[in-house]
Design an enzyme around this catalytic site. Structure first.
Site, short mmCIF file in Angstrom:
data_model
loop_
_atom_site.label_atom_id
_atom_site.label_comp_id
_atom_site.label_asym_id
_atom_site.label_seq_id
_atom_site.Cartn_x
_atom_site.Cartn_y
_atom_site.Cartn_z
N CYS A 2 0.79 -1.23 0.00
CA CYS A 2 0.00 0.00 0.00
C CYS A 2 0.83 1.28 0.00
O CYS A 2 1.92 1.32 0.56
CB CYS A 2 -0.88 0.03 1.23
SG CYS A 2 -1.93 -1.40 1.41
N ARG A 27 5.59 -0.25 -5.80
CA ARG A 27 5.52 -1.02 -4.56
C ARG A 27 4.58 -2.21 -4.66
O ARG A 27 4.61 -3.09 -3.82
CB ARG A 27 5.04 -0.10 -3.43
CG ARG A 27 5.94 1.09 -3.22
CD ARG A 27 5.35 2.01 -2.18
NE ARG A 27 5.31 1.37 -0.89
CZ ARG A 27 6.30 1.39 -0.01
NH1 ARG A 27 7.40 2.04 -0.29
NH2 ARG A 27 6.18 0.80 1.15
N TRP A 75 -3.06 -2.77 -1.47
CA TRP A 75 -2.68 -4.17 -1.71
C TRP A 75 -3.53 -4.97 -0.75
O TRP A 75 -3.36 -4.87 0.47
CB TRP A 75 -1.20 -4.32 -1.42
CG TRP A 75 -0.56 -5.55 -1.96
CD1 TRP A 75 -0.05 -5.71 -3.22
CD2 TRP A 75 -0.33 -6.78 -1.26
NE1 TRP A 75 0.48 -6.98 -3.34
CE2 TRP A 75 0.33 -7.65 -2.16
CE3 TRP A 75 -0.61 -7.25 0.02
CZ2 TRP A 75 0.70 -8.95 -1.82
CZ3 TRP A 75 -0.23 -8.54 0.35
CH2 TRP A 75 0.42 -9.38 -0.56
N ASN A 101 -2.32 2.47 5.64
CA ASN A 101 -1.38 1.37 5.39
C ASN A 101 -1.22 0.62 6.69
O ASN A 101 -1.10 1.25 7.74
CB ASN A 101 0.00 1.90 4.98
CG ASN A 101 0.02 2.53 3.61
OD1 ASN A 101 -0.98 2.49 2.89
ND2 ASN A 101 1.15 3.10 3.25
N GLY A 102 -1.15 -0.71 6.60
CA GLY A 102 -0.98 -1.50 7.81
C GLY A 102 -2.19 -2.39 8.05
O GLY A 102 -3.03 -2.55 7.15
N GLU A 482 20.49 -16.97 -4.81
CA GLU A 482 19.98 -15.69 -5.26
C GLU A 482 19.65 -15.73 -6.75
O GLU A 482 18.61 -15.21 -7.18
CB GLU A 482 21.00 -14.58 -4.94
CG GLU A 482 20.69 -13.21 -5.50
CD GLU A 482 19.32 -12.65 -5.11
OE1 GLU A 482 18.67 -13.18 -4.19
OE2 GLU A 482 18.88 -11.69 -5.77
N LYS A 486 16.01 -15.03 -8.43
CA LYS A 486 15.80 -14.00 -9.45
C LYS A 486 15.09 -14.58 -10.66
O LYS A 486 14.15 -14.00 -11.18
CB LYS A 486 17.17 -13.43 -9.85
CG LYS A 486 17.25 -11.98 -10.12
CD LYS A 486 17.36 -11.06 -8.94
CE LYS A 486 16.32 -11.23 -7.86
NZ LYS A 486 16.63 -10.55 -6.64
N GLU A 489 11.38 -15.49 -9.85
CA GLU A 489 10.52 -14.33 -9.60
C GLU A 489 10.05 -13.66 -10.89
O GLU A 489 8.91 -13.22 -10.98
CB GLU A 489 11.30 -13.25 -8.83
CG GLU A 489 11.47 -13.51 -7.37
CD GLU A 489 12.24 -12.39 -6.70
OE1 GLU A 489 11.69 -11.80 -5.76
OE2 GLU A 489 13.37 -12.10 -7.11
N HIS A 505 23.66 -36.49 -3.12
CA HIS A 505 22.81 -36.91 -2.01
C HIS A 505 21.33 -36.78 -2.37
O HIS A 505 20.47 -36.79 -1.50
CB HIS A 505 23.13 -36.10 -0.76
CG HIS A 505 24.55 -36.29 -0.30
ND1 HIS A 505 25.01 -37.49 0.19
CD2 HIS A 505 25.61 -35.45 -0.32
CE1 HIS A 505 26.29 -37.38 0.48
NE2 HIS A 505 26.69 -36.15 0.17
N LYS A 600 6.93 -4.74 -3.71
CA LYS A 600 8.29 -4.30 -3.42
C LYS A 600 8.61 -4.37 -1.93
O LYS A 600 9.68 -4.80 -1.55
CB LYS A 600 8.49 -2.87 -3.96
CG LYS A 600 9.90 -2.33 -3.75
CD LYS A 600 10.92 -3.08 -4.58
CE LYS A 600 12.34 -2.62 -4.37
NZ LYS A 600 13.30 -3.66 -4.83
C1 F6R Z 1 13.64 -10.40 -4.38
C2 F6R Z 1 13.25 -9.38 -3.44
C3 F6R Z 1 12.67 -9.82 -2.12
C4 F6R Z 1 13.17 -8.89 -1.01
C5 F6R Z 1 12.54 -9.25 0.33
C6 F6R Z 1 13.09 -8.40 1.45
O1 F6R Z 1 14.12 -9.88 -5.55
O2 F6R Z 1 13.36 -8.23 -3.71
O3 F6R Z 1 13.00 -11.16 -1.85
O4 F6R Z 1 14.56 -9.02 -0.94
O5 F6R Z 1 11.15 -9.09 0.26
O6 F6R Z 1 12.93 -7.04 1.19
P1 F6R Z 1 13.80 -5.95 1.92
O7 F6R Z 1 15.20 -6.14 1.48
O8 F6R Z 1 13.22 -4.63 1.49
O9 F6R Z 1 13.65 -6.21 3.39
#
Ligand code: F6R
Length: 605
Positions: A2, A27, A75, A101-102, A482, A486, A489, A505, A600
């Site tokens: 949000c 976001r 959201w 928000n929240g 990682e 990526k 996602e 294993h 985000k």
């Molecule tokens: C993946 C990604 C998420 C964030 C996670 C934590 O590309 O962006 O996995 O890394 O939601 O977010 P932050 O770093 O903002 O705490």
């Protein structure tokens, strides 16, 4: 998740708020809405729409003018995405408007009480409870009405409130969800994210939890939820408004990947101390004597930040010889962890807002632990809650998936490891060696970015894969984790990561021509072991893409990256795999900057 934006001043408010909402789109959200009023007592005018901000814009009538307003991107948590569940929420008399928000934790209970009193709810949201509570307060001022409502609310909130009978002001409050005031010339703004403010002003005041503010066109004041005045000195935001534009790239992800040489340069700038072969990290609030007494380090983060923390733990162990490990903050908080006074806890977060990380920090602090933050967003909740820490200076990251912030966070951990190492037993020679390696990083990243065409061709081959495997050993394993995150996602290709040592294993059973493997193969003490894993895969007709410092005979493709110091190699090896994920997703026609189901900043549980 949000987003809130609000304005009071002389300008035509609707276009300004819609532009602010667009700046918050990154976001993640599913619906949006706006309510406005004018200086004359014209009442509140509201438009809401499920979908994108452009859907809201299309619904805004021609004569939708005013000079005060609040707007929101939602959201969904309580109630599905719909026009009616979108914020703002009005009371039945159309006097009070609230954006929130929240999450109101006791919404069910409050709703039942209000319904028993005859209140009819228009939406399924928890936020509407706040609206009715404010509307039903008999206090004389809007500030007191809001306070009366907040007194009975449990949960997290960043709220902005307008009232038709008090149309010279917007009242805002914060508890666990960011509220930032933008201080202008005869105009005031409010937002949950500086992204929505900096086109108008760089002077901001970030509210603390338990703080409220009243904004008028030419004045603002801050106070606690119990009414005591607080002092608020505006700070200047350093981020540029241009960072929120694509600057000639087709996506924010591509822009942010290509910004990495500069971003890494920024995290190093002003911190290296050649005289003592160490780095200065002024914000740690940890003197050398204290640093020497640390017996363990526990790093907490989520998603990509957790992966950065895994690499960070490895860096700390190897340079400072302090036992260190990383754990998802989301798991840590639920397992009643043993909190040890000699352990230093480090919370990692790009946004500084992730609820799971923030809650873990609060729990740790409640138990008396020392917590540092490694955070990108200056003044964010986690940065404020921590006892000290370091900013990673990646600049705003707009794409939902994290790239430049991952690289900068890992580089920041290398600085921290060097600092702790030099306070303890890392030699001057090793300190110098690491510093030279750090200085090489920006140019080496440039070099990797030049291989984009080759990576694009490789990605075209993998774009049809159903599933992919990523492997690495020790330092390479978090890089594999990682890279697999990526890829999944943004391309939605199923991907999993394994330590290369674990192949036999179990996961070796999966290997066949249709399951490509991406292998991290640095030229370090484990090179031969990694090569043996490639042999095992090739013997089962598996396809292999190696990321290595030299061509790998067993691989179908090798992306060759420049060699740095062994400790720093993971920083570089992740970068071609960001480009691999990017071009694979692009070849599959995915919405790269806004992957499905993701936001985000995950500011709720
Ligand atoms: C993946 C990604 C998420 C964030 C996670 C934590 O590309 O962006 O996995 O890394 O939601 O977010 P932050 O770093 O903002 O705490």
């Amino acid at each position: 998740m949000c987003g809130i934006v609000g304005y009071i001043g002389k300008r035509d408010v609707a276009p300004l708020l819609l532009e602010g909402l667009q700046r918050l789109e990154y976001r993640g959200y599913d619906s949006a809405g706006v309510v406005i009023t004018g200086p004359k007592a014209t009442g509140l005018k509201m438009v809401k729409a499920k979908g994108r901000v452009r859907d809201l814009e299309a619904k805004v009538p021609k004569r939708f003018t005013g000079t005060t307003g609040i707007a929101h991107t939602r959201w969904a948590t309580h109630g599905a995405p719909s026009d009616v569940n979108s914020h703002p929420h009005l009371d039945p008399e159309n006097k009070v408007a609230v954006v929130h928000n929240g999450i109101v934790d006791n919404a069910q209970e409050l709703r039942a009480k209000l319904e028993a009193d005859g209140v009819v709810f228009a939406s399924e949201t928890d936020t509407e409870v706040i609206t009715h509570l404010i509307a039903r307060s008999e206090a004389d001022t809007l500030e007191q009405k809001v306070r009366d409502a907040l007194k009975v609310i449990e949960g997290t909130y960043g709220i902005a409130v307008m009232h038709a009978d008090f149309n010279d002001r917007i009242v805002v409050a914060r508890n666990g969800s960011p509220v930032i005031l933008g201080i202008g010339e005869k105009e005031m703004l409010v937002a949950s994210d500086v992204a929505a403010l900096i086109a108008h002003t760089r002077q901001v005041v970030t509210l603390d939890d338990g703080e409220m503010a009243t904004l008028k066109a030419d004045d603002f004041r801050t106070y606690t939820t119990s009414g005591a005045s607080t002092t608020a000195t505006p700070e200047t935001v350093e981020w540029e408004a241009a960072s929120y534009d694509m600057g000639g790239h087709d996506t924010f992800m591509h822009k942010e990947i290509s910004e990495q040489p500069d971003a890494v340069d920024r995290v190093l700038r002003g911190r290296i101390d050649d005289r003592f072969s160490t780095v200065h990290l002024g914000g740690l609030n940890l003197d050398p004597r204290e640093a020497r007494t640390i017996r363990r380090i526990k790093i907490l983060g989520c998603g990509t930040s957790y992966h950065a923390g895994l690499i960070g733990a490895g860096l700390i162990e190897s340079m400072a010889r302090i036992p260190a490990d990383a754990e998802p903050a989301s798991e840590f908080r639920y397992r009643n962890p043993v909190v040890d006074p000699d352990t230093l806890y480090i919370a990692v977060s790009q946004s500084g807002e992730t609820y799971d990380v923030l809650a873990a920090v609060q729990e740790l602090k409640r138990k008396g632990a020392r917590v540092l933050g490694v955070v990108n967003v200056v003044g964010s909740a986690i940065a404020r809650e921590a006892d000290g820490g370091m900013y990673v200076h990646a600049g705003p990251e707009v794409c939902v998936v994290s790239t430049k912030c991952f690289t900068n966070t890992v580089t920041a951990f290398a600085l921290l490891a060097l600092h702790l190492g030099r306070v303890r037993d890392l030699s001057v020679t090793d300190g110098k060696r690491i510093i030279e390696g750090l200085r090489k990083l920006p140019a080496q990243i440039e070099e990797i970015l030049k291989t984009e065409e080759q990576i694009k061709e490789i990605a075209a081959e993998y774009a049809g894969a159903q599933s992919m495997m990523f492997i690495g050993r020790v330092r390479g394993y978090p890089v594999a984790l990682e890279a697999s995150l990526k890829l999944k996602e943004i391309s939605y290709i199923h991907a999993e990561a394994y330590p290369a040592s674990e192949l036999k294993h179990g996961p070796l059973a999966l290997i066949e021509p249709a399951l490509p493997t991406v292998a991290i193969v640095p030229d370090d003490d484990l090179l031969e072991k990694n090569r043996a894993a490639l042999e095992e895969i090739k013997a089962r007709s598996g396809r292999i893409l190696a990321v290595a410092h030299q061509e790998q005979a067993k691989a179908d493709h090798t992306i060759v990256v420049p060699k740095n110091e062994d400790e720093l190699d993971p920083i570089l090896m992740g970068i071609p795999l960001q480009l691999l994920a990017y071009h694979t997703a692009l070849a599959m026609g995915r919405d790269i900057d806004k992957p499905r189901n993701l936001a985000k900043s995950v500011t709720v549980e």
